[in-house]
Design an enzyme around this catalytic site. Structure first.
Site, short mmCIF file in Angstrom:
data_model
loop_
_atom_site.label_atom_id
_atom_site.label_comp_id
_atom_site.label_asym_id
_atom_site.label_seq_id
_atom_site.Cartn_x
_atom_site.Cartn_y
_atom_site.Cartn_z
N ARG A 1 0.85 -1.25 0.00
CA ARG A 1 0.14 -0.06 0.16
C ARG A 1 0.84 1.17 0.12
O ARG A 1 0.48 2.09 -0.63
CB ARG A 1 -0.94 0.02 1.20
CG ARG A 1 -1.92 1.01 1.36
CD ARG A 1 -1.97 2.00 2.39
NE ARG A 1 -2.89 3.03 2.32
CZ ARG A 1 -2.81 3.98 3.30
NH1 ARG A 1 -1.94 4.28 3.88
NH2 ARG A 1 -3.85 4.91 2.84
N SER B 1 -5.88 1.18 -1.08
CA SER B 1 -6.18 1.06 0.46
C SER B 1 -5.68 -0.29 0.79
O SER B 1 -5.76 -1.18 -0.09
CB SER B 1 -7.51 1.41 0.90
OG SER B 1 -8.55 0.63 0.50
N SER C 1 -16.59 -6.83 5.66
CA SER C 1 -17.03 -5.79 6.56
C SER C 1 -15.71 -5.23 7.48
O SER C 1 -15.16 -6.02 8.10
CB SER C 1 -17.83 -6.23 7.40
OG SER C 1 -18.41 -5.29 8.22
N ASN C 2 -15.26 -4.02 7.14
CA ASN C 2 -14.07 -3.65 7.66
C ASN C 2 -14.36 -2.47 8.75
O ASN C 2 -15.02 -1.49 8.16
CB ASN C 2 -13.22 -3.13 6.69
CG ASN C 2 -11.65 -2.87 7.29
OD1 ASN C 2 -11.44 -2.59 8.24
ND2 ASN C 2 -10.66 -2.94 6.28
N GLY D 1 -10.69 -6.15 11.42
CA GLY D 1 -10.44 -5.45 12.60
C GLY D 1 -9.34 -4.44 12.05
O GLY D 1 -8.75 -4.52 11.07
N HIS E 1 -23.83 -22.44 8.48
CA HIS E 1 -23.49 -23.96 8.67
C HIS E 1 -24.47 -24.91 7.86
O HIS E 1 -24.16 -25.96 7.90
CB HIS E 1 -23.58 -24.19 10.28
CG HIS E 1 -22.53 -25.00 10.66
ND1 HIS E 1 -21.90 -26.24 9.95
CD2 HIS E 1 -21.95 -25.13 11.79
CE1 HIS E 1 -20.99 -26.59 10.42
NE2 HIS E 1 -20.93 -26.02 11.80
N ASP F 1 -19.31 -26.11 6.31
CA ASP F 1 -18.64 -26.71 7.33
C ASP F 1 -17.60 -25.91 7.82
O ASP F 1 -16.99 -25.15 7.25
CB ASP F 1 -18.26 -28.23 7.14
CG ASP F 1 -19.63 -28.99 6.62
OD1 ASP F 1 -20.56 -28.65 7.12
OD2 ASP F 1 -19.29 -29.79 5.74
#
Length: 550
Positions: free
Chosen positions: A369, A380, A471-472, A496, A523, A527
């Site tokens: 980056r 990014s 999802s950040n 995260g 699920h 699996d």
């Protein structure tokens, strides 16, 4: 002899379809290949095309009604022909209901002095609340772009509607005068309910005006009775906004008519851009929003209209004087927030989630980056994660699935969603073929879609599909979190922040840039071992990002 137009099977799991709108009305000439209706399926809204030439002589399934795959929704025939033989073939429920609706209508006129059915028909063509997304059941009128008495031309934007996904414009399909608005700005209306009436060109608008006031509460019923009593052509004439389709019109420059969406026209006007000089990339060469944005980016015109953006940014909160306690502010729940609540409550009890967490060393990815930044390339860390998530998905085909009814769909393409936080909630634009795109392409597309998502300007095709979402929340300083799967996708990864941590490497303490990734999996179709293999692949790609090239 009349030829039935059957409800086609537009997806492998489709058993029935809903007529969102008719693109042709009774009496229109039809050519093979013409789009005649827009149908809402279990996945998206698609157009039904004619396979024969002729005239549309009957509409068997009105807008807003559902028909099973293979049943007739309309009939083609010669001009003036009546589909007498074809009528019984129409779906039984709809045809059975028509006489029932008509039978009580006969004795009603003596009881109802104002004769709502007649006045409803006299008010002209009903403009209905359209279905603008697969999950939409109602819409909110944000504002009317025309007022009662204004002249309206086909293609004019007449209202802005807030759906559960974005704000879209309702367009007129006919010329005339806006006779009466039945749903005011700020009010909600069910999909298929009349929101206004258009007086056709040449008809007198004055006759219906006096009757408008006493009939306001009964407008939806009046419209329904009027359309049922008039003829099959009445519902066809009722206008429904195009979701992403074009009204039937000549090609781009034919007849001197400019083909451009109302939003594109307004943007060009606000920013001093000659829209006739813009090359359209929409259906049939139509100029759409992205074309105007591209033209502005190329410097064809200055974009002075930054006032609205500054206005939107909002002023800092007022400093409250000590001792004052203002009352809490009640804000109605937006359409998007309602659907988020509904769908999250459906998926959490209904989908058995499992969770897997892994720590990833990000030093090499961060270096890429920084190198891109030194070359003035906008890439990014999240773009690198999306690319790695896509390639890992391609290499883990058992993860690239979703559950549709009692079938598991295995995708041959890799489409990755990116969670974007907007004012009223969140939305997940889809990066198509993310495994095949370079970092710059992913970066540009992500920024464009995120910006349009915040403006509620995404099209349904841009946020439906895919099997996995990224999802950040790292930019908010969140170290680790668990995300809820976005149905019908089968997985989501929660990313995260990248932070320096003390880790053990070769028996020695070392400082490394570390990031936590948590996978939420469905699920029923994935699996734990499958998810673990996927995370191992993702971790390897991020820790050795040169592998993204191969």
């Amino acid at each position: 002899m009349a030829t039935p137009i059957q409800m086609p099977s537009l997806s492998p799991t489709m058993k029935e379809g809903k007529i969102v709108k008719w693109l042709k009305k009774v009496g229109d000439k039809i050519s093979s290949g013409d789009a005649i209706a827009e149908v809402e399926t279990d996945k998206s809204n698609l157009e039904v095309e004619a396979f024969d030439d002729g005239y549309l002589i009957e509409i068997a399934v009105p807008e807003g009604e559902v028909a099973t795959v293979g049943s007739p929704i309309g009939f083609l025939g010669a001009k003036g022909e009546k589909a007498t033989g074809g009528a019984p073939l129409a779906p039984a429920p709809q045809k059975a209901e028509a006489p029932k609706a008509a039978a009580p209508a006969a004795p009603k006129p003596p009881e109802q002095a104002p004769a709502p059915a007649a006045s409803g028909a006299g008010e002209g063509i009903a403009i209905l609340m359209p279905s603008l997304s697969p999950t939409m059941t109602e819409g909110k009128i944000v504002k009317w772009l025309k007022k009662e008495g204004d002249k309206v031309s086909s293609g004019d934007a007449i209202a802005e509607v807030e759906t559960d996904k974005s704000n879209l414009e309702v367009e007129a399909y006919d010329d005339g005068t806006l006779g009466r608005i039945t749903v005011q700005a700020g009010d909600m209306a069910k999909v298929g309910a009349p929101i206004a009436f258009l007086t056709p060109k040449g008809a007198k608008a004055g006759a219906s005006a006096p009757a408008a006031a006493p009939q306001a509460p009964a407008a939806p019923k009046a419209a329904a009775q009027g359309s049922g009593a008039a003829a099959p052509s009445a519902p066809a004439g009722g206008q429904v906004v195009p979701l992403r389709r074009e009204p039937q019109a000549p090609a781009s420059g034919a007849g001197g008519r400019l083909r451009a969406s109302p939003l594109a026209k307004r943007m060009a006007q606000e920013r001093g851009l000659d829209i006739s000089q813009v090359r359209g990339t929409g259906p049939l060469g139509r100029v759409v929003k992205r074309d105007v944005e591209q033209a502005l980016g190329q410097g064809l015109a200055k974009a002075p209209a930054q006032a609205p953006a500054a206005k939107k940014a909002g002023a800092p909160p007022e400093v409250r004087a000590f001792g004052t306690r203002p009352e809490p502010q009640a804000v109605p729940m937006s359409s998007m927030r309602k659907v988020i609540g509904q769908r999250m409550s459906e998926v959490k009890p209904g989908v058995p989630h499992f969770y897997l967490t892994v720590e990833v060393e990000m030093d090499a990815a961060v270096k890429i980056r920084e190198e891109a930044k030194a070359l003035d390339l906008k890439v990014s860390v999240n773009d690198i994660i999306v690319k790695a998530a896509a390639i890992a998905l391609r290499r883990s085909p058992k993860m690239n699935v979703s559950l549709q009814g009692d079938q598991v769909l295995h995708y041959g393409t890799v489409d990755v969603g990116i969670a974007v936080a907007i004012e009223d909630g969140l939305i997940t634009p889809i990066i198509r073929d993310a495994d095949l795109k370079g970092l710059q392409a992913i970066s540009a597309e992500s920024r464009d879609m995120a910006e349009r998502a915040r403006k509620r300007a995404l099209k349904p095709a841009e946020y439906n599909g895919g099997s996995l979402t990224v999802s950040n929340l790292g930019m908010y300083g969140i170290d680790q979190f668990i995300a809820v799967i976005n149905p019908p996708q089968s997985a989501i990864i929660a990313v995260g922040a990248v932070a320096e941590k003390a880790v053990v490497r070769d028996g020695q303490l070392a400082v490394r840039k570390m990031m936590t990734v948590t996978l939420s999996g469905d699920h029923r179709v994935i699996d734990g071992a499958t998810g673990a293999e996927y995370l191992r692949e993702l971790k390897g790609l991020l820790e050795h990002p040169s592998r993204l090239l191969f």
